[in-house]
Design a protein around this motif. Structure first.
Motif, PDB file in Angstrom:
ATOM      1  N   LEU A  16     -27.290  38.904  49.981  1.00  0.00           N
ATOM      2  CA  LEU A  16     -27.886  39.798  47.990  1.00  0.00           C
ATOM      3  C   LEU A  16     -28.460  39.057  47.191  1.00  0.00           C
ATOM      4  CD1 LEU A  16     -23.847  41.137  47.712  1.00  0.00           C
ATOM      5  CD2 LEU A  16     -25.684  42.381  48.108  1.00  0.00           C
ATOM      6  N   ALA A  17     -28.089  37.639  47.315  1.00  0.00           N
ATOM      7  CA  ALA A  17     -29.015  36.668  47.088  1.00  0.00           C
ATOM      8  C   ALA A  17     -30.614  36.411  47.570  1.00  0.00           C
ATOM      9  CB  ALA A  17     -28.986  35.191  47.090  1.00  0.00           C
ATOM     10  N   LEU A  22     -35.631  39.107  45.805  1.00  0.00           N
ATOM     11  CA  LEU A  22     -37.509  39.616  46.095  1.00  0.00           C
ATOM     12  C   LEU A  22     -37.520  40.565  45.013  1.00  0.00           C
ATOM     13  CD1 LEU A  22     -39.467  40.780  47.817  1.00  0.00           C
ATOM     14  CD2 LEU A  22     -38.021  41.921  49.460  1.00  0.00           C
ATOM     15  N   MET A  23     -35.816  41.293  44.103  1.00  0.00           N
ATOM     16  CA  MET A  23     -36.191  41.804  43.067  1.00  0.00           C
ATOM     17  C   MET A  23     -36.892  41.322  42.106  1.00  0.00           C
ATOM     18  SD  MET A  23     -32.323  44.767  43.031  1.00  0.00           S
ATOM     19  CE  MET A  23     -31.621  43.274  43.827  1.00  0.00           C
ATOM     20  N   ILE A 123     -28.415  48.716  42.600  1.00  0.00           N
ATOM     21  CA  ILE A 123     -28.835  48.655  43.626  1.00  0.00           C
ATOM     22  C   ILE A 123     -27.853  46.873  44.921  1.00  0.00           C
ATOM     23  CG2 ILE A 123     -30.588  47.065  45.543  1.00  0.00           C
ATOM     24  CD1 ILE A 123     -32.614  49.286  43.676  1.00  0.00           C
ATOM     25  N   LEU A 124     -27.459  45.827  44.088  1.00  0.00           N
ATOM     26  CA  LEU A 124     -26.664  44.952  45.123  1.00  0.00           C
ATOM     27  C   LEU A 124     -25.662  46.083  45.564  1.00  0.00           C
ATOM     28  CD1 LEU A 124     -27.423  42.024  43.167  1.00  0.00           C
ATOM     29  CD2 LEU A 124     -28.036  42.153  44.792  1.00  0.00           C
ATOM     30  N   GLY A 125     -24.932  47.028  44.310  1.00  0.00           N
ATOM     31  CA  GLY A 125     -23.919  47.419  44.262  1.00  0.00           C
ATOM     32  C   GLY A 125     -23.506  48.466  45.325  1.00  0.00           C
ATOM     33  N   ALA A 149     -29.410  44.635  55.728  1.00  0.00           N
ATOM     34  CA  ALA A 149     -30.790  44.569  55.133  1.00  0.00           C
ATOM     35  C   ALA A 149     -31.677  45.539  55.101  1.00  0.00           C
ATOM     36  CB  ALA A 149     -30.947  43.754  56.507  1.00  0.00           C
ATOM     37  N   VAL A 150     -31.883  46.499  55.604  1.00  0.00           N
ATOM     38  CA  VAL A 150     -33.095  47.715  55.713  1.00  0.00           C
ATOM     39  C   VAL A 150     -32.931  48.937  54.353  1.00  0.00           C
ATOM     40  CG1 VAL A 150     -33.942  50.179  56.760  1.00  0.00           C
ATOM     41  CG2 VAL A 150     -32.863  48.062  58.137  1.00  0.00           C
ATOM     42  N   PHE A 151     -31.525  48.551  54.012  1.00  0.00           N
ATOM     43  CA  PHE A 151     -31.212  49.681  52.494  1.00  0.00           C
ATOM     44  C   PHE A 151     -32.168  48.805  51.042  1.00  0.00           C
ATOM     45  CE2 PHE A 151     -28.577  50.477  48.680  1.00  0.00           C
ATOM     46  CZ  PHE A 151     -29.286  51.373  48.616  1.00  0.00           C
ATOM     47  N   LEU A 152     -31.881  46.978  51.367  1.00  0.00           N
ATOM     48  CA  LEU A 152     -31.654  46.497  50.377  1.00  0.00           C
ATOM     49  C   LEU A 152     -33.111  46.158  50.508  1.00  0.00           C
ATOM     50  CD1 LEU A 152     -31.016  45.105  47.587  1.00  0.00           C
ATOM     51  CD2 LEU A 152     -29.884  43.164  49.143  1.00  0.00           C
TER      52      LEU A 152
END
Length: 519
Positions: A16-17, A22-23, A123-125, A149-152
């Motif tokens: 998540l970090a 990246l965001m 997006i994190l949620g 990971a693929v999703f985020l």
């Protein structure tokens, strides 16, 4: 066991970090906006909707404070403003209320952060919810971590993080809808009596319907397949409760925002979508367009051809090993089929081939793929790390091969070019054909002393009136949206007695001249 849980938690927190980092990197590189992003702020903050459509706006000098009021709320926590504004627009109001909440909680927060913070949280949620769903679906931590990971980390999701529209929220709501369905599905397979899950189904449907109407298209296919499964397995009581929950959520959304009926069936976008969907003359173009959409979406994960080959290889291995679409496999097939039907339907109804119309599918399709990866990992446990790399490397490489299309780096030179004249009055000529098009330059207008926007028509007359109705002896800037720079200068010289005209920028199909008039 306790140490293993700590390692798992640490791995999830690090993911998540990394996604948040990246965001933030992409947000710092954002150089401009899509006009729809400026519409987001305007419809969130400005009472009465689009200021350019109000009586008395065009062909009149407006103070810069008017445009500043469209970027930041003058009335804190007055939700009637964004809610009622959407009655004259084409979208439901929930996302605008979310952005408005963040603007009220963090007053003075500059663009684009007021709109990006809710995107980041959504997006994190959604990533955590997808991890949770994958863990329930597969029972394997590292497979679930790879799915999250693929999703985020894929470039499409990262694009939605820095795009101030409702799609990040829509991705979260879609994952929550699927998670609620998965919970019900597992309870039924375990012969448990479902109760509270129906509230989750209704809540997800309610929120999604109030965010974007495309959500209802996905619901139509996915919920239809799930309901068909309930009927085929003779779970009559559960099917009845399921219908009540889904239509109850939709009904509550309608009661909260009755204008959605007009939007969908008689509004401009609704009529356009329905007309396009039932237009049989474009069937050959439709098939080609679906192919282009699949290529577009596949490229965000490393390439459509690559993933098609990997899916075929995985299907062959699983079929050879005796795996059949039963249990969780059937649920994954529902997700995949609903995703495919959605792509086909949306590309016919809204043939714009834009990735943002399809990102809500990323969660469901990644969950379906996670089950495939989990079954391969059970068959070939020694190859699990290699399979994770095969999945992740193309996804990360897409940031280099495709890039993030929502940074608008082509606008990078515009702000420096206008810096020395940022506060001067501006006259805006517009050939786009609709009066709200120059809203693309709303942040620039908010810094100016005053702005005169001409109506689409006799630009020469409007330009002459603008100069005659205000003291511009200190110079002014002339915008020409959808103008050629030479054409704009010729028009200005034919109307005005110009001492000097300096082209400041020609970015965004809008040349801007700094003009001083002869004494």
């Amino acid at each position: 066991m306790a140490q293993r849980k700590k390692r798992y938690l640490l791995a999830l927190v690090l993911l998540l970090a990394a996604g948040l980092a990246l965001m933030l990197v992409y947000a710092s590189r954002k150089q401009g906006y899509h006009v729809d992003e400026l519409y987001t702020y305007e419809l969130t903050n400005y009472p009465g909707g689009f200021y350019a459509l109000q009586d008395g706006y065009l062909d009149t000098w407006q103070e810069g404070s008017l445009f500043a009021s469209a970027l930041h709320p003058d009335h804190a926590f007055d939700y009637a403003i964004p809610w009622n504004n959407q009655k004259i627009d084409v979208h439901p109001p929930l996302y605008y209320c979310v952005v408005y909440t963040f603007e009220c909680l963090f007053p003075g927060l500059p663009l684009p952060w007021a709109g990006l913070l809710p995107n980041f949280l959504c997006i994190l949620g959604a990533t955590f919810a997808l991890y949770w769903a994958a863990r329930r679906m597969t029972g394997r931590f590292w497979v679930s971590w790879v799915a999250a990971a693929v999703f985020l980390l894929n470039v499409g999701t990262q694009g939605m993080a820095v795009f101030t529209r409702m799609y990040a929220l829509l991705m979260l709501e879609t994952v929550l809808l699927v998670l609620a369905h998965l919970t019900l599905y597992r309870q039924l397979l375990a012969r448990q009596t479902p109760r509270w899950v129906f509230l989750g189904l209704a809540a997800a449907t309610f929120a999604g319907a109030l965010t974007q109407y495309f959500f209802l298209v996905f619901c139509f296919f996915f919920c239809g397949l799930f309901g068909l499964w309930l009927l085929c397995t003779r779970r009559w009581k559960t099917a009845a409760c399921y219908v009540v929950a889904e239509f109850g959520g939709l009904g509550l959304a309608y009661l909260a925002f009755p204008t959605m009926k007009q939007h969908i069936f008689s509004g401009s976008r609704g009529q356009q979508a329905l007309g396009s969907f039932f237009d049989l003359s474009t069937l050959s173009d439709w098939a080609a367009s679906v192919g282009r959409v699949l290529n577009l979406l596949g490229a965000q994960f490393g390439g459509a051809v690559l993933w098609a080959l990997l899916v075929l290889l995985a299907a062959a291995l699983l079929w050879k090993a005796g795996c059949r679409p039963r249990g969780m496999g059937l649920f994954a097939c529902m997700l995949a089929a609903a995703g495919l039907f959605y792509i086909i339907a949306i590309d016919k109804a809204a043939p714009f081939e834009a990735d943002r119309y399809y990102v809500l599918l990323y969660g469901p399709l990644i969950l379906a793929a996670a089950l495939v990866l989990a079954r391969l990992a059970r068959l070939y446990p020694r190859w699990e790390p290699l399979m994770a790399l095969v999945v992740l490397v193309p996804v990360l490489a897409a940031h280099l091969t495709v890039g993030n299309d929502y940074l608008y780096t082509q606008y990078a030179g515009r702000a420096p070019a206008l810096a020395d004249t940022a506060s001067l009055p501006a006259v805006v000529l517009n050939k786009a054909g609709y009066d709200v098009a120059p809203d693309l330059f709303l942040p620039e207008f908010a810094q100016r002393e005053a702005v005169y926007q001409a109506h689409c028509g006799d630009e020469a007359e409007s330009l002459a009136d603008a100069v005659a109705s205000r003291d511009l002896s200190g110079g002014f800037v002339l915008y020409g949206y959808i103008y050629d720079a030479g054409e704009l200068l010729d028009l200005a010289e034919s109307v005005l007695d110009i001492r000097s005209a300096t082209l400041l920028t020609d970015v965004a199909r809008c040349p801007v001249y700094y003009i001083t008039l002869a004494e």
